[in-house]
Scaffold this active site. Structure first.
Site, PDB file in Angstrom:
ATOM      1  N   THR A 150     -27.611 -56.695  15.591  1.00  0.00           N
ATOM      2  CA  THR A 150     -27.490 -55.942  14.345  1.00  0.00           C
ATOM      3  C   THR A 150     -28.608 -54.939  14.158  1.00  0.00           C
ATOM      4  O   THR A 150     -29.680 -55.054  14.770  1.00  0.00           O
ATOM      5  CB  THR A 150     -27.514 -56.937  13.146  1.00  0.00           C
TER       6      THR A 150
ATOM      7  N   THR B 111     -22.930 -55.573  11.231  1.00  0.00           N
ATOM      8  CA  THR B 111     -23.505 -56.265  12.372  1.00  0.00           C
ATOM      9  C   THR B 111     -22.345 -56.326  13.335  1.00  0.00           C
ATOM     10  O   THR B 111     -21.234 -55.968  12.970  1.00  0.00           O
ATOM     11  CB  THR B 111     -23.946 -57.682  11.956  1.00  0.00           C
TER      12      THR B 111
ATOM     13  N   ASP C 183     -34.518 -58.440   5.446  1.00  0.00           N
ATOM     14  CA  ASP C 183     -34.084 -59.843   5.486  1.00  0.00           C
ATOM     15  C   ASP C 183     -35.198 -60.811   5.082  1.00  0.00           C
ATOM     16  O   ASP C 183     -34.966 -62.006   4.923  1.00  0.00           O
ATOM     17  CB  ASP C 183     -33.574 -60.216   6.882  1.00  0.00           C
TER      18      ASP C 183
ATOM     19  N   ARG D 231     -34.716 -61.381  18.043  1.00  0.00           N
ATOM     20  CA  ARG D 231     -34.820 -60.959  16.653  1.00  0.00           C
ATOM     21  C   ARG D 231     -36.024 -60.021  16.495  1.00  0.00           C
ATOM     22  O   ARG D 231     -37.065 -60.225  17.139  1.00  0.00           O
ATOM     23  CB  ARG D 231     -35.026 -62.211  15.793  1.00  0.00           C
TER      24      ARG D 231
ATOM     25  N   SER E  70     -32.429 -65.126   9.628  1.00  0.00           N
ATOM     26  CA  SER E  70     -31.121 -64.513   9.896  1.00  0.00           C
ATOM     27  C   SER E  70     -30.005 -65.514   9.629  1.00  0.00           C
ATOM     28  O   SER E  70     -30.238 -66.724   9.535  1.00  0.00           O
ATOM     29  CB  SER E  70     -31.067 -64.090  11.365  1.00  0.00           C
ATOM     30  N   SER E  71     -28.783 -64.990   9.536  1.00  0.00           N
ATOM     31  CA  SER E  71     -27.601 -65.859   9.477  1.00  0.00           C
ATOM     32  C   SER E  71     -26.750 -65.736  10.730  1.00  0.00           C
ATOM     33  O   SER E  71     -25.713 -66.396  10.834  1.00  0.00           O
ATOM     34  CB  SER E  71     -26.729 -65.473   8.278  1.00  0.00           C
TER      35      SER E  71
ATOM     36  N   GLY F 196     -21.442 -60.191   9.110  1.00  0.00           N
ATOM     37  CA  GLY F 196     -21.116 -60.434   7.701  1.00  0.00           C
ATOM     38  C   GLY F 196     -22.230 -61.026   6.879  1.00  0.00           C
ATOM     39  O   GLY F 196     -21.972 -61.721   5.890  1.00  0.00           O
ATOM     40  N   GLY F 197     -23.506 -60.772   7.259  1.00  0.00           N
ATOM     41  CA  GLY F 197     -24.600 -61.301   6.451  1.00  0.00           C
ATOM     42  C   GLY F 197     -24.483 -62.812   6.309  1.00  0.00           C
ATOM     43  O   GLY F 197     -24.177 -63.510   7.271  1.00  0.00           O
TER      44      GLY F 197
END
Ligand code: DON
Length: 590
Positions: free
Chosen positions: A413, A395, A437, A102, A466-467, A487-488
């Site tokens: 992403t 993403t 984010d 990340r 993050s998701s 997709g967030g």
């Protein structure tokens, strides 16, 4: 126009290679079969890179890294080296790890960096857009600005994965990506349309204009060859020196120079300090024999999905029926409860204390007891002090299994489509806008969806929440599913539905990918459902008190995710690849 590609079978030596490239109008119900290996991803050229590596004897990690690097060339909206993500690896011997690559906040970042002197959200004065009424506006600095860029993690993550779990050199796995960039590749209509759709922004940033637009300034056409010489050189430096070929030397110098010129914060110290991290996956047992391995913090995906699965385990979803009103109702309630906890508690665990009880079965039982079987619970009652912000939808996820049973689930992403839209001069590389984010405004929570709660506020060197939820599932200890999606915040729900569709509803992998999806994220208090769910079901949900939004795949505009997945058939061991028909996607097996 989208092309329909039929399933092809090509004899290749002793191997049977099966291929599928899908689109939404041609949704197959059957997965692609590979006897030994399988790669499934959003874009065929890059998927082919992975398939070739697998066929030549590379393992799933070699193939996954080669695929991710190729997507940085052929899928510019989300494939990247200037962004970040997560890779869950499960080796055939049962070892499971999660690689966290990340992005990080730069060392000079601080919680109020997106506010101007008056405490309002700061905007980028250098970029402007024209509204339909002729007026102009500027984007927020946490979206399109050098300040929006987090320290990239992808090159570090890929280098680490390869070094620890791969069998091939970086020079070897990156070579196809270099060739795609250097010699160019033929644009499909989808990629050309995507690039043309961003010309307003690209044209205002000289390096982005040079890298992303046609030299004559005209729109890209399907069939054009897109050559990315600067990107090829940047990739070559990674090929030669791995991690250091990006975080030190020429690329690092170019990034620092561009940051200074554009008012960003990232410097060579941030780059030199960046490290990808090997973490323990979140492990959770579902219905006794299934175990999920998914991302720990700084992705909220693993914990949130475990909370939802643990609540849903108390219902016989199979008997209640797939996408019946009662099943959708309890799923929406589980989502509401889990997403409220996500907002309340979750942030980078290196900076924030996370309560230990969230994924326990006892906590799930207590949460389940709050679910009214007949009525939707208003979200205000599940945490009135908080609301959530929205995220754009770009993403990409891909899945790989090799002949030995090693598996990789990878989601990465740039955050928004094309990220910050800023190409670093001289590198050909698009950068992320992942700083968006973070919660942008400390203490300010608005009904429109912005949250300002502490766990996800900006701090120097912190990773933003993050998701992304790359996930691997075993069945009786054997590799079973490799799933995930973009997709967030919908990612966690999409990924969970891929799992439930197979385990509870007995679908094959392709049916599970194709099936209409739903999403609730607590706030806004709205249930989004893709098209294809019957009117009577929607009416029943409305009567229960759900605010329904159904427009979708097979009928309207709401499409949720892009879940390129693999199932390993427990009887035959065949790898069953399922590209998502919501977008051009490819599955290549051997
Ligand atoms: O890390 C996250 O959760 C987001 N930045 C992901 C964004 C995303 O999935 C947009 N995608 N389609």
């Amino acid at each position: 126009m989208r092309h329909r590609f039929r399933i092809l079978f090509a004899v290749c030596g002793l191997f049977i290679t099966s291929v599928a490239v899908h689109d939404a109008n041609a949704a197959s119900r059957k997965p692609v079969v590979g006897k030994k290996g399988m790669a499934v991803a959003v874009e065929p050229l890059a998927t082919q890179v992975a398939a070739d590596i697998l066929k030549k004897g590379g393992n799933a990690v070699d193939a996954a890294v080669g695929l991710g690097l190729a997507l940085a060339v052929t899928h510019p909206s989300a494939g990247n080296i200037g962004g970040g993500g997560f890779m869950v690896i499960r080796l055939a011997d049962g070892t499971a790890v999660a690689i966290d690559y990340r992005e990080k906040a730069p060392g000079k970042a601080h919680a109020r960096m997106y506010l101007d002197e008056d405490g309002n959200r700061a905007v980028n004065p250098a970029i402007s857009f024209t509204r339909q009424d002729g007026s102009t506006f500027h984007p927020n600095t946490n979206r399109i600005h050098h300040l929006a860029i987090g320290v990239p993690g992808t090159p570090a993550g890929f280098a680490l994965a390869l070094e620890k779990y791969g069998t091939m050199s970086m020079a070897a796995v990156i070579q196809p990506a270099i060739e795609l960039a250097e010699n160019g590749f033929i644009l499909t209509e989808r990629i050309a349309r995507g690039l043309n759709g961003r010309r307003t922004i690209f044209s205002q940033i000289p390096a982005s204009k040079k890298a992303m637009m046609r030299a004559d300034g005209k729109d890209w056409q399907e069939g054009d060859r897109w050559i990315q010489k600067d990107l090829a050189e940047t990739l070559k430096r990674i090929g030669q020196d791995g991690h250091d070929g990006f975080y030190k030397g020429k690329t690092a110098e170019l990034i620092e120079k561009d940051m200074k010129a554009g008012g960003g914060m990232i410097d060579r110290t941030d780059l030199a300090n960046y490290q990808a991290i090997i973490r323990e996956p979140v492990r959770n047992v579902y219905r006794g024999i299934y175990e999920t391995f998914t991302m720990p913090l700084p992705s909220s995906g693993g914990i949130t999905m475990a909370m939802m699965l643990n609540i849903l385990e108390g219902y016989d979803l199979g008997r209640m029926g797939h996408n019946s009103s009662s099943t959708i109702h309890v799923m929406a309630e589980a989502m509401r409860l889990a997403y409220a906890d996500r907002a309340r508690y979750l942030g980078d665990a290196d900076f924030v204390e996370i309560p230990g009880h969230l994924t326990s079965k006892d906590y799930a039982a207590a949460q389940r007891s709050k679910v009214d079987p007949f009525f939707a619970t208003p979200s205000e009652e599940v945490g009135p002090e908080l609301t959530l912000a929205t995220e754009p939808d770009e993403t990409t996820h891909y899945s790989v299994v090799d002949q030995w049973g090693n598996a990789v689930s990878n989601t990465y992403t740039l955050e928004g489509g094309y990220g910050s839209h800023i190409v670093i001069a001289g590198t050909g590389m698009l950068t992320n806008n992942e700083m968006g984010d973070f919660n942008p405004d400390p203490g300010i929570t608005r009904p429109t969806g912005q949250i300002g709660t502490p766990p996800n506020l900006i701090e120097p060197n912190k990773r933003m929440l993050s998701s992304m939820s790359p996930t691997i599932v075993t069945r009786n200890g054997e590799l079973y599913l490799v799933v995930g999606s973009p997709g967030g915040r919908t990612i966690i729900n999409t990924t969970m539905q891929l799992i439930l569709n197979v385990i509870d509803h007995g679908m094959n992998m392709q049916e599970a990918v194709n099936a209409p999806r739903l999403h609730h994220q607590w706030f806004p208090d709205r249930l989004r459902i893709e098209g294809g769910v019957g009117r009577e079901v929607l009416d029943a949900l409305k009567a229960m008190g759900h605010d329904i939004s159904s427009r979708g795949f097979g009928g309207g505009s709401y499409r949720q995710g892009d879940g390129h997945s693999i199932m390993v058939d427990p009887d035959t061991g065949y790898r069953l690849g399922a590209p998502d028909p919501r977008i051009e996607g490819a599955a290549f097996g051997h």
